[in-house]
Design an enzyme around this catalytic site. Sequence first.
Site, PDB file in Angstrom:
ATOM      1  N   ASP A 159       0.797  -1.233   0.000  1.00 50.08           N
ATOM      2  CA  ASP A 159       0.000   0.000   0.000  1.00 50.08           C
ATOM      3  C   ASP A 159       0.833   1.287   0.000  1.00 50.08           C
ATOM      4  O   ASP A 159       0.285   2.378   0.115  1.00 50.08           O
ATOM      5  CB  ASP A 159      -0.976  -0.006   1.190  1.00 50.08           C
ATOM      6  CG  ASP A 159      -0.278  -0.228   2.523  1.00 50.08           C
ATOM      7  OD1 ASP A 159       0.909  -0.613   2.516  1.00 50.08           O
ATOM      8  OD2 ASP A 159      -0.904  -0.008   3.566  1.00 50.08           O
ATOM      9  N   GLU A 242      12.309  -4.225  11.262  1.00 51.39           N
ATOM     10  CA  GLU A 242      13.429  -3.558  10.587  1.00 51.39           C
ATOM     11  C   GLU A 242      14.699  -3.700  11.419  1.00 51.39           C
ATOM     12  O   GLU A 242      15.763  -4.047  10.906  1.00 51.39           O
ATOM     13  CB  GLU A 242      13.136  -2.061  10.367  1.00 51.39           C
ATOM     14  CG  GLU A 242      11.964  -1.779   9.444  1.00 51.39           C
ATOM     15  CD  GLU A 242      10.614  -1.725  10.143  1.00 51.39           C
ATOM     16  OE1 GLU A 242      10.537  -2.147  11.320  1.00 51.39           O
ATOM     17  OE2 GLU A 242       9.633  -1.264   9.522  1.00 51.39           O
TER      18      GLU A 242
HETATM   19  N1  UDP Z   1       0.939  -7.759   5.899  1.00 59.47           N
HETATM   20  C1  UDP Z   1       0.984  -9.138   5.871  1.00 59.47           C
HETATM   21  N2  UDP Z   1       0.296  -9.834   6.829  1.00 59.47           N
HETATM   22  C2  UDP Z   1      -0.455  -9.234   7.796  1.00 59.47           C
HETATM   23  C3  UDP Z   1      -0.490  -7.820   7.822  1.00 59.47           C
HETATM   24  C4  UDP Z   1       0.235  -7.106   6.863  1.00 59.47           C
HETATM   25  O1  UDP Z   1       1.608  -9.719   4.996  1.00 59.47           O
HETATM   26  O2  UDP Z   1      -1.055  -9.923   8.627  1.00 59.47           O
HETATM   27  C5  UDP Z   1       1.643  -6.989   4.855  1.00 59.47           C
HETATM   28  C6  UDP Z   1       0.768  -5.920   4.204  1.00 59.47           C
HETATM   29  O3  UDP Z   1       0.059  -6.460   3.101  1.00 59.47           O
HETATM   30  C7  UDP Z   1       1.778  -4.862   3.827  1.00 59.47           C
HETATM   31  C8  UDP Z   1       2.807  -4.975   4.945  1.00 59.47           C
HETATM   32  O4  UDP Z   1       2.685  -6.280   5.497  1.00 59.47           O
HETATM   33  O5  UDP Z   1       2.390  -5.131   2.588  1.00 59.47           O
HETATM   34  C9  UDP Z   1       2.592  -3.932   6.039  1.00 59.47           C
HETATM   35  O6  UDP Z   1       1.283  -4.084   6.562  1.00 59.47           O
HETATM   36  P1  UDP Z   1       0.257  -2.868   6.705  1.00 59.47           P
HETATM   37  O7  UDP Z   1       0.226  -2.097   5.436  1.00 59.47           O
HETATM   38  O8  UDP Z   1      -1.035  -3.413   7.206  1.00 59.47           O
HETATM   39  O9  UDP Z   1       0.970  -2.047   7.858  1.00 59.47           O
HETATM   40  P2  UDP Z   1       1.024  -0.475   8.090  1.00 59.47           P
HETATM   41  O10 UDP Z   1       1.401   0.142   6.784  1.00 59.47           O
HETATM   42  O11 UDP Z   1      -0.349  -0.099   8.490  1.00 59.47           O
HETATM   43  O12 UDP Z   1       2.067  -0.316   9.122  1.00 59.47           O
HETATM   44 MN    MN Z   2       0.941  -0.201   4.886  1.00 62.49          MN
END
Ligand code: UDP
Ligand code: MN
Length: 289
Positions: A159, A242
């Site tokens: 995203d 990270e």
């Molecule tokens: N993701 C995943 N499994 C999960 C939650 C997230 O593979 O249970 C992936 C998600 O599709 C994205 C990345 O990990 O590519 C970061 O997750 P998210 O965007 O929900 O986190 P945020 O950006 O809100 O920190």
């Molecule tokens: Mn995200």
Amino acid sequence: MIFPTTFLHLILLVESFLLFLCVRRLRDTGDFLLREQKLQLKASSTQKTSTDFAIPMIYVVTPTYTRPTQLPDLTRLANTLRLVPRIHWIVAEDRNTTTKPVADLLAASKLRFTHLAAERPHELIGKVIGRGVFNRRAALDWIRTYAEPSGVIYFADDDNSYDVRIFEEIRQTRVVAVFPVGLVLKFGISSPIVRQGTVIGFFDAFLGGRKFAMDMAGFSVSVKHLNSKPLATFPAAVSWLEEGFMRSLEVEKDDLEPKAESCTRVWVWHTRTEKAAEPKLQHLQGFHC
Ligand code: UDP
Ligand code: MN
């Protein structure tokens, strides 16, 4: 009227000479065109080499999971990646098997891709801990086995938003490259702090005792370096992905290569797609033509 033979011979001679000039001109034009064509062929083959073989492959690792915004997010990312040469997109689903909608999207993207899925240990299913960990690990395993040693790895969440310029920065990674990420937490940015070309610290709203206070989208690693650290991996620990991964790569702050004009440019943003409603079958029941 009768021309004297000498006069006729003279006309024939002049005509032959003119014909000779024409033929010579034609030959020169032919040679010129041939030379031009050869030059063009050479230029286009150089271009092909530079897009196809002479530059390092970027292995873009995208962890993803089934959510209403998954397909539009992946579609946007596919559209960005299509603008970048020498990309191998590794899409790793956080579930026990790959899904057809994602497989179809990948096939339609025409990108070079690998589609993976990784099951979480039973006790972590549905938990915050372990989100995006096992699928990223599966991508690391794939890279260790199949990736070109001259390649570079980048973890690109589904995203986020990417300016194509960031990929050309990433491509130059020798060990670990770092750069700013926009829209991270309350500071609105997460960035390495650079003094005289060296990383001396991090500007990030969540320091939390981290040595490498970075966002997942703010660094890239060479395949060669990953391959030299067989134990390097992502820990199953909340907010420590990270940090844990960087520590496992056994690099120091001053080993980091600042990119994006010495970390003064934001060419990637940690955007988040607004949560969408899950469409439900019962909502279709009141529909009449
Ligand atoms: N993701 C995943 N499994 C999960 C939650 C997230 O593979 O249970 C992936 C998600 O599709 C994205 C990345 O990990 O590519 C970061 O997750 P998210 O965007 O929900 O986190 P945020 O950006 O809100 O920190
Ligand atoms: Mn995200």
